[in-house]
Write an enzyme that holds these catalytic residues in place. Structure first.
Site, PDB file in Angstrom:
ATOM      1  N   LYS A 156       0.750  -1.368  -0.271  1.00  0.00           N
ATOM      2  CA  LYS A 156       0.193   0.376  -0.099  1.00  0.00           C
ATOM      3  C   LYS A 156       1.077   1.243   0.284  1.00  0.00           C
ATOM      4  O   LYS A 156       2.261   0.929   0.323  1.00  0.00           O
ATOM      5  CB  LYS A 156      -1.159   0.243   1.183  1.00  0.00           C
ATOM      6  CG  LYS A 156      -1.898  -1.069   1.393  1.00  0.00           C
ATOM      7  CD  LYS A 156      -2.430  -1.668  -0.355  1.00  0.00           C
ATOM      8  CE  LYS A 156      -3.155  -2.886  -0.280  1.00  0.00           C
ATOM      9  NZ  LYS A 156      -3.981  -3.460   0.699  1.00  0.00           N
TER      10      LYS A 156
HETATM   11  C1  LIG Z   1      -5.137  -4.765   0.922  1.00  0.00           C
HETATM   12  C2  LIG Z   1      -6.482  -4.449   1.568  1.00  0.00           C
HETATM   13  C3  LIG Z   1      -6.704  -4.726   2.347  1.00  0.00           C
HETATM   14  C4  LIG Z   1      -6.642  -5.427   3.529  1.00  0.00           C
HETATM   15  O1  LIG Z   1      -5.575  -5.346   4.471  1.00  0.00           O
HETATM   16  P1  LIG Z   1      -4.565  -6.116   4.801  1.00  0.00           P
HETATM   17  O2  LIG Z   1      -3.779  -4.623   5.367  1.00  0.00           O
HETATM   18  O3  LIG Z   1      -3.690  -6.643   3.555  1.00  0.00           O
HETATM   19  O4  LIG Z   1      -5.199  -6.931   5.799  1.00  0.00           O
HETATM   20  C5  LIG Z   1      -8.830  -4.487   2.290  1.00  0.00           C
HETATM   21  N1  LIG Z   1      -9.414  -4.018   1.040  1.00  0.00           N
HETATM   22  C6  LIG Z   1      -8.787  -3.679   0.065  1.00  0.00           C
HETATM   23  C7  LIG Z   1      -9.520  -3.576  -1.309  1.00  0.00           C
HETATM   24  C8  LIG Z   1      -7.278  -3.969  -0.075  1.00  0.00           C
HETATM   25  O5  LIG Z   1      -7.106  -3.573  -0.593  1.00  0.00           O
END
Ligand SMILES: *Cc1c(COP(=O)(O)O)cnc(C)c1O
Length: 355
Positions: A156
């Protein structure tokens, strides 16, 4: 050990200030942030929460964690964002909330969703795991929905190793989430130390969703770099946009004029049938040339779990299913170099122009 949570509070405040939200509650993943949001708004068995099928499974799973029902809906074909008309059509007397997903980093239609939520007395939650730093109608993502969830997973915009945060303007939601991440216990270690007492009570069934102080220290240094990284992502997207304009079978997703995109992903739709090559062929060819293409996402209703346990079937969401066959995510990260962008475009041109 005097104040072992100082960095957590500092990071929460920094992210809240960055977005203009009142409160931030940091947890150990984006999934935990979504689950905490569902808990904060009191989602329980019998409740329904509306979720777009074009997302990562965690967006819908958080509803299942509360033994409630995720009601999947279709998306808009040009943007892959939740379709407000489909949301409206899916509302029942059991509906409690809507989760909009800012797919690829483009804010979902928060204006339309807010109107629908207000008309039906629903809570608006935003899965903003792709959109830290994005804006909708001049406002930063994080201060618009009732609850906004971010992820700090390494893929992210900023990372804490693993981590997440839910932002809200409602102090009562923040308080419930702070308990929820700490076993549902009503005061944390620091409060007990300050109060010089052994007493604590478990008042909710919470989890251990705590993030650590050193993760938040990393988050602080990452946050300082975010503006530059966002700028770079936007300029990479600008180059892709310009180059793709001349490619016949390749179309970028639609971008609305009243938003500022965060470009977690750069997704294109390719008309594989007119091109005369399959997605698999294009995907494998580009991968073999060292171009890190990907596909985001397999629609939630096509996963075996959702078919077997929740009764979803292929054919339920024709737009998402059709678009899923056409999408490809191009490399998008802040450290991508100009030469690499040029190489991505050259290889993509090669394979989409020669038949
Ligand atoms: C990355 C992501 C999540 C979950 O995040 P984590 O930190 O991996 O638990 C949820 N929703 C979306 C759309 C994502 O891209």
């Amino acid at each position: 050990m005097a104040d072992d949570r100082a960095k957590i509070a500092e990071f929460e405040k920094a992210v809240a200030d960055f977005t203009g939200a009142k409160e931030g509650v940091a947890v150990n993943s984006g999934t935990a942030a979504l689950h905490a949001a569902m808990f904060a708004i009191g989602i329980e068995p019998g409740d329904e929460v509306i979720v777009p099928t074009m997302t990562f499974a965690a967006t819908a799973n958080c509803v299942l964690y509360q033994d409630a029902k995720p009601v999947l809906v279709d998306v808009l074909p040009e943007s892959l964002l939740i379709d407000p008309a489909a949301v409206e059509a899916a509302i029942t007397p059991h509906t409690k909330a809507i989760i909009g997903v800012d797919y690829a980093g483009h804010p979902c239609n928060l204006g339309a969703l807010r109107q629908i939520a207000d008309r039906h007395g629903l809570i608006l939650v935003e899965d903003a795991c792709h959109s830290l730093g994005a804006e909708y109608s001049g406002k930063k993502i994080g201060r618009i929905a009732d609850l906004t969830c971010f992820s700090f997973h390494p893929v992210k915009h900023i990372t804490t190793g693993e981590g997440g945060m839910t932002l809200t303007h409602r102090p009562e939601f923040a308080e419930r989430m702070r308990r929820f991440r700490n076993h549902g216990i009503s005061s944390d270690q620091r409060q007990r130390t300050e109060q010089g007492t052994w007493f604590y009570e478990m008042v909710d069934l919470g989890f251990n969703y705590r993030i650590t102080d050193f993760q938040c220290a990393l988050g602080m240094s990452q946050l300082a770099k975010l503006p530059g990284w966002l700028q770079r992502r936007r300029s990479i997207a600008g180059i892709y946009d310009a180059e793709l304009a001349s490619l016949p079978y390749v179309t970028p997703l639609r971008k609305d004029s009243d938003i500022l995109h965060a470009y977690h992903l750069y997704v294109v739709k390719i008309d594989f049938s007119r091109l005369g090559r399959s997605r698999k062929e294009v995907f494998l060819k580009l991968r073999s040339q060292g171009i890190g293409v990907n596909v985001h996402y397999i629609p939630v209703h096509l996963h075996p779990y959702y078919q077997q346990k929740l009764g979803y079937r292929r054919g339920s969401f024709p737009v998402a299913e059709a678009v899923y066959e056409q999408i490809l995510s191009l490399p998008m990260y802040a450290t991508l170099k100009d030469e690499e962008i040029a190489r991505v475009m050259d290889r993509l041109k090669e394979i989409t122009q020669t038949v």
